[in-house]
Design a protein around this motif. Sequence first.
Motif, PDB file in Angstrom:
ATOM      1  N   CYS A 136       0.864  -1.180   0.000  1.00 45.16           N
ATOM      2  CA  CYS A 136       0.000   0.000   0.000  1.00 45.16           C
ATOM      3  C   CYS A 136       0.901   1.231   0.000  1.00 45.16           C
ATOM      4  N   ALA A 137       0.798   2.014  -1.047  1.00 45.13           N
ATOM      5  CA  ALA A 137       1.567   3.245  -1.153  1.00 45.13           C
ATOM      6  C   ALA A 137       0.708   4.413  -0.694  1.00 45.13           C
ATOM      7  N   ALA A 138       1.249   5.217   0.206  1.00 46.68           N
ATOM      8  CA  ALA A 138       0.492   6.325   0.782  1.00 46.68           C
ATOM      9  C   ALA A 138       1.121   7.655   0.415  1.00 46.68           C
ATOM     10  N   SER A 139       0.276   8.643   0.237  1.00 52.59           N
ATOM     11  CA  SER A 139       0.764   9.995   0.020  1.00 52.59           C
ATOM     12  C   SER A 139       0.829  10.720   1.358  1.00 52.59           C
ATOM     13  N   GLY A 140       1.499  11.873   1.361  1.00 49.49           N
ATOM     14  CA  GLY A 140       1.532  12.673   2.586  1.00 49.49           C
ATOM     15  C   GLY A 140       2.886  12.666   3.245  1.00 49.49           C
ATOM     16  N   SER A 141       3.268  13.844   3.724  1.00 46.71           N
ATOM     17  CA  SER A 141       4.591  13.994   4.333  1.00 46.71           C
ATOM     18  C   SER A 141       4.625  13.514   5.778  1.00 46.71           C
ATOM     19  N   ARG A 142       3.452  13.205   6.341  1.00 44.49           N
ATOM     20  CA  ARG A 142       3.405  12.775   7.733  1.00 44.49           C
ATOM     21  C   ARG A 142       2.993  11.318   7.861  1.00 44.49           C
ATOM     22  N   PHE A 143       3.354  10.533   6.854  1.00 50.89           N
ATOM     23  CA  PHE A 143       2.970   9.117   6.845  1.00 50.89           C
ATOM     24  C   PHE A 143       3.409   8.415   8.125  1.00 50.89           C
ATOM     25  N   GLY A 144       4.546   8.793   8.647  1.00 50.56           N
ATOM     26  CA  GLY A 144       5.064   8.136   9.850  1.00 50.56           C
ATOM     27  C   GLY A 144       4.142   8.230  11.050  1.00 50.56           C
ATOM     28  N   THR A 145       3.200   9.174  11.017  1.00 51.51           N
ATOM     29  CA  THR A 145       2.264   9.330  12.137  1.00 51.51           C
ATOM     30  C   THR A 145       0.932   8.619  11.887  1.00 51.51           C
ATOM     31  N   TYR A 146       0.752   8.062  10.688  1.00 49.23           N
ATOM     32  CA  TYR A 146      -0.527   7.427  10.361  1.00 49.23           C
ATOM     33  C   TYR A 146      -0.668   6.087  11.085  1.00 49.23           C
ATOM     34  N   PHE A 147      -1.877   5.794  11.516  1.00 50.94           N
ATOM     35  CA  PHE A 147      -2.244   4.466  11.978  1.00 50.94           C
ATOM     36  C   PHE A 147      -2.765   3.712  10.767  1.00 50.94           C
ATOM     37  N   MET A 148      -2.143   2.598  10.428  1.00 50.86           N
ATOM     38  CA  MET A 148      -2.450   1.897   9.184  1.00 50.86           C
ATOM     39  C   MET A 148      -3.095   0.547   9.466  1.00 50.86           C
ATOM     40  N   VAL A 149      -4.073   0.222   8.655  1.00 51.28           N
ATOM     41  CA  VAL A 149      -4.850  -1.002   8.850  1.00 51.28           C
ATOM     42  C   VAL A 149      -5.081  -1.670   7.501  1.00 51.28           C
ATOM     43  N   TRP A 150      -5.032  -2.976   7.488  1.00 47.55           N
ATOM     44  CA  TRP A 150      -5.510  -3.767   6.348  1.00 47.55           C
ATOM     45  C   TRP A 150      -6.862  -4.359   6.743  1.00 47.55           C
ATOM     46  N   TYR A 151      -7.841  -4.170   5.856  1.00 46.17           N
ATOM     47  CA  TYR A 151      -9.147  -4.793   5.977  1.00 46.17           C
ATOM     48  C   TYR A 151      -9.332  -5.720   4.784  1.00 46.17           C
ATOM     49  N   ARG A 152     -10.337  -6.577   4.904  1.00 43.97           N
ATOM     50  CA  ARG A 152     -10.726  -7.390   3.753  1.00 43.97           C
ATOM     51  C   ARG A 152     -12.234  -7.582   3.741  1.00 43.97           C
TER      52      ARG A 152
END
Length: 115
Positions: free
Chosen positions: A22-38
Amino acid sequence: QVQLVESGGGLVQPGGSLRLSCAASGSRFGTYFMVWYRQPPGKQRELVAAITSGGSTDYADSVKGRFTISRDNAKNMVYLQMNSLKPDDTAVYYCNGQFGGLGYWGQGTQVTVSS
């Protein structure tokens, strides 16, 4: 606005492996909470795995020991390594990013586990 783009889905035999990206945009990606759903065919969307900005992870019971979520903050990427795949893992897999009180979704990638 955060944009997420998934890749890596496909058809795999039972017992096989796939790695979703998953490629994300944004300069603050390091602060994102990331989840995989299905979302399996005919069923509701469900959480698969999550990773905090600090790298702590959590998994659905159904995938523990088989799936691994990871992130590379330098590349704005999150991954889902899926091993020992089963037909029940067949679903559209979605990347979700949470930042600033908002949630963002990718378009999804199809994973089909079948012989």
